[in-house]
Design an enzyme around this catalytic site. Structure first.
Site, PDB file in Angstrom:
ATOM      1  N   TYR A 116       0.834  -1.208   0.000  1.00 38.86           N
ATOM      2  CA  TYR A 116       0.000   0.000   0.000  1.00 38.86           C
ATOM      3  C   TYR A 116       0.867   1.254   0.000  1.00 38.86           C
ATOM      4  O   TYR A 116       0.705   2.154  -0.827  1.00 38.86           O
ATOM      5  CB  TYR A 116      -0.888  -0.037   1.247  1.00 38.86           C
ATOM      6  CG  TYR A 116      -1.706   1.206   1.518  1.00 38.86           C
ATOM      7  CD1 TYR A 116      -2.722   1.594   0.662  1.00 38.86           C
ATOM      8  CD2 TYR A 116      -1.482   1.964   2.668  1.00 38.86           C
ATOM      9  CE1 TYR A 116      -3.505   2.717   0.942  1.00 38.86           C
ATOM     10  CE2 TYR A 116      -2.260   3.082   2.958  1.00 38.86           C
ATOM     11  CZ  TYR A 116      -3.259   3.452   2.089  1.00 38.86           C
ATOM     12  OH  TYR A 116      -4.026   4.559   2.357  1.00 38.86           O
ATOM     13  N   ARG A 157      -9.819  -1.234  10.295  1.00 36.98           N
ATOM     14  CA  ARG A 157      -8.695  -0.570  10.959  1.00 36.98           C
ATOM     15  C   ARG A 157      -8.928  -0.507  12.462  1.00 36.98           C
ATOM     16  O   ARG A 157      -9.995  -0.829  12.947  1.00 36.98           O
ATOM     17  CB  ARG A 157      -8.513   0.829  10.352  1.00 36.98           C
ATOM     18  CG  ARG A 157      -7.872   0.755   8.979  1.00 36.98           C
ATOM     19  CD  ARG A 157      -7.957   2.056   8.230  1.00 36.98           C
ATOM     20  NE  ARG A 157      -9.331   2.345   7.814  1.00 36.98           N
ATOM     21  CZ  ARG A 157      -9.651   3.348   7.015  1.00 36.98           C
ATOM     22  NH1 ARG A 157      -8.720   4.147   6.555  1.00 36.98           N
ATOM     23  NH2 ARG A 157     -10.906   3.555   6.678  1.00 36.98           N
ATOM     24  N   ARG A 193       3.945   7.377  14.249  1.00 37.39           N
ATOM     25  CA  ARG A 193       3.505   8.241  13.146  1.00 37.39           C
ATOM     26  C   ARG A 193       3.118   9.581  13.733  1.00 37.39           C
ATOM     27  O   ARG A 193       1.975   9.791  14.090  1.00 37.39           O
ATOM     28  CB  ARG A 193       2.312   7.631  12.425  1.00 37.39           C
ATOM     29  CG  ARG A 193       2.664   6.376  11.687  1.00 37.39           C
ATOM     30  CD  ARG A 193       1.902   6.262  10.394  1.00 37.39           C
ATOM     31  NE  ARG A 193       1.935   4.865  10.007  1.00 37.39           N
ATOM     32  CZ  ARG A 193       0.889   4.065  10.032  1.00 37.39           C
ATOM     33  NH1 ARG A 193      -0.280   4.531  10.406  1.00 37.39           N
ATOM     34  NH2 ARG A 193       1.004   2.831   9.672  1.00 37.39           N
TER      35      ARG A 193
END
Length: 390
Positions: A185, A235, A341
């Site tokens: 991805y 998710r 992140r």
């Protein structure tokens, strides 16, 4: 009384435009359509294969002020010749279409690469050839792993922001080995970003690239077996919501040590509207859109969601609220994870003056209230059905 003229960040009047929104029926698209209909004079040509999440905008009474400003076009961008015509009719194209669920990167890497790279190529090409502006949605996954993740666990430099804060114009994009198919991805998304950027440099395409950092809120993802496949793995937020709704322990992959930041969808949509209405400030830029203040480990997120869900549902939390599983057990062979992140917000702040407002607790309360209201009853019915004897 005439409504006041809307102006952009530089004080210029905003003229109404037509937007071709690909993926308008998804989580982000539905919130963006709502915002555009409620607060702006813009028209939307909504392109998707599903319209459930925007049904309330499409099927409302004719008296609603936006009935003639949103038109649904059911088409798959893979193989539909009507796509170029819709892009030509519009001033701006927003491409939200993607396969973007980690479980799919691992089990359907070919579909993932085709969806995020091959299927996006005609969109970029049509915008470039017809001199149409493009806002392309990418992902924070393009950053891959942080530099800090390659240092020993107890290394003091791991704590240095230079090694883990992700910057659009400076951070390297580091992926795992090819056999770790989870990166299918991220690689596809990075390559389409490079192509969009090259179209801008060589052919003058006006573009903006958006890198979302975990946008969450109502209508996100699916609840397996209710409005999505029974065997699907959504998710993290919907995964945990599904466990909470079913009174099951939340599964922490590899101990839930990965760190993430979460931003409320309504804050994030404000940022997108600023990009739409301020092309002079947004064109040619890549924007991180996240909330560095809402940083937690996945384990902390699970603990927080358990507490919030208990509050909004009135149900006591499980005695053992979490259970550890290995990534191989949860996602299958070939899974790999990014450690942190955390977005640098300098560029979006400088160009658009945008800052997220909603705290993690508040956005979880809003989202889990929605999840409980929407799904609790349906799950009760499914789980109370006696199993058919074989």
């Amino acid at each position: 009384m005439a409504s006041p003229v809307r102006v952009d960040l530089d004080g210029n009047p905003i003229r109404p435009i037509t937007i071709c929104m690909i993926g308008a029926g998804g989580f982000i698209g539905s919130h963006l359509c709502e915002k555009l209909m409620a607060e702006t004079p813009h028209k939307v040509l909504a392109v998707d294969v599903y319209s459930d999440k925007i049904k309330h905008l499409l099927e409302g009474p004719a008296s609603l002020p936006w009935t003639d400003r949103i038109h649904f076009h059911r088409l798959n961008i893979k193989n539909d010749s009507r796509l170029e015509g819709l892009i030509k009719m519009s001033d701006l194209t927003i491409n939200l279409a993607a396969i973007c669920t980690p479980a799919d990167y691992n089990t359907r890497p070919l579909d993932t690469i085709y969806s995020n790279f091959i299927d996006a190529l005609p969109v970029v090409k049509y915008c470039s050839e017809n001199n149409k502006r493009l806002i392309h949605f990418s992902t924070c996954e393009v950053y891959g792993k942080t530099i800090g993740s390659f240092l020993p666990t107890d290394h003091p430099m791991r704590q240095d922001p230079a090694y883990f804060i992700l910057k659009e114009d400076a951070s390297p994009c580091i992926f795992g080995p090819i056999e770790k198919q989870r990166w299918s991805y991220a690689c596809a998304k990075q390559l389409i970003e490079r192509l969009v950027y090259a179209e801008g440099a060589e052919n003058g395409l006006e573009f903006t690239i958006v890198r979302p950092f975990n946008w969450i809120g109502p209508r996100m993802d699916f609840i397996p077996g209710i409005d999505g496949p029974s065997e699907g793995v959504p998710r993290v937020l919907a995964c945990f919501s599904n466990n909470l709704l079913r009174h099951e322990p939340l599964k922490l992959v590899d101990g839930g040590q990965s760190q993430r930041t979460f931003v409320y969808i309504k804050d994030a949509i404000e940022a997108v509207l600023l990009m739409i209405e301020n092309p002079a400030r947004a064109n040619g830029h890549i924007f991180n859109v996240g909330n560095p203040n809402n940083e937690v480990t996945v384990r902390q997120l699970a603990e927080m969601m358990t507490e919030v869900y208990s509050k909004v549902s009135g149900e006591p939390p499980l005695e053992v609220p979490t259970v550890d599983v290995s990534s191989k057990e949860f996602y299958g062979e070939g899974y790999d994870d990014s450690d942190k992140r955390i977005p640098d917000m300098t560029i979006i702040n400088r160009q658009l003056g945008w800052n997220p407002k909603t705290s993690l607790w508040d956005l979880l309360e809003s989202t889990l209230t929605y999840q409980h209201r929407t799904y609790a009853e349906a799950i009760k019915q499914v789980t109370s059905k006696p199993l058919a004897s074989s």
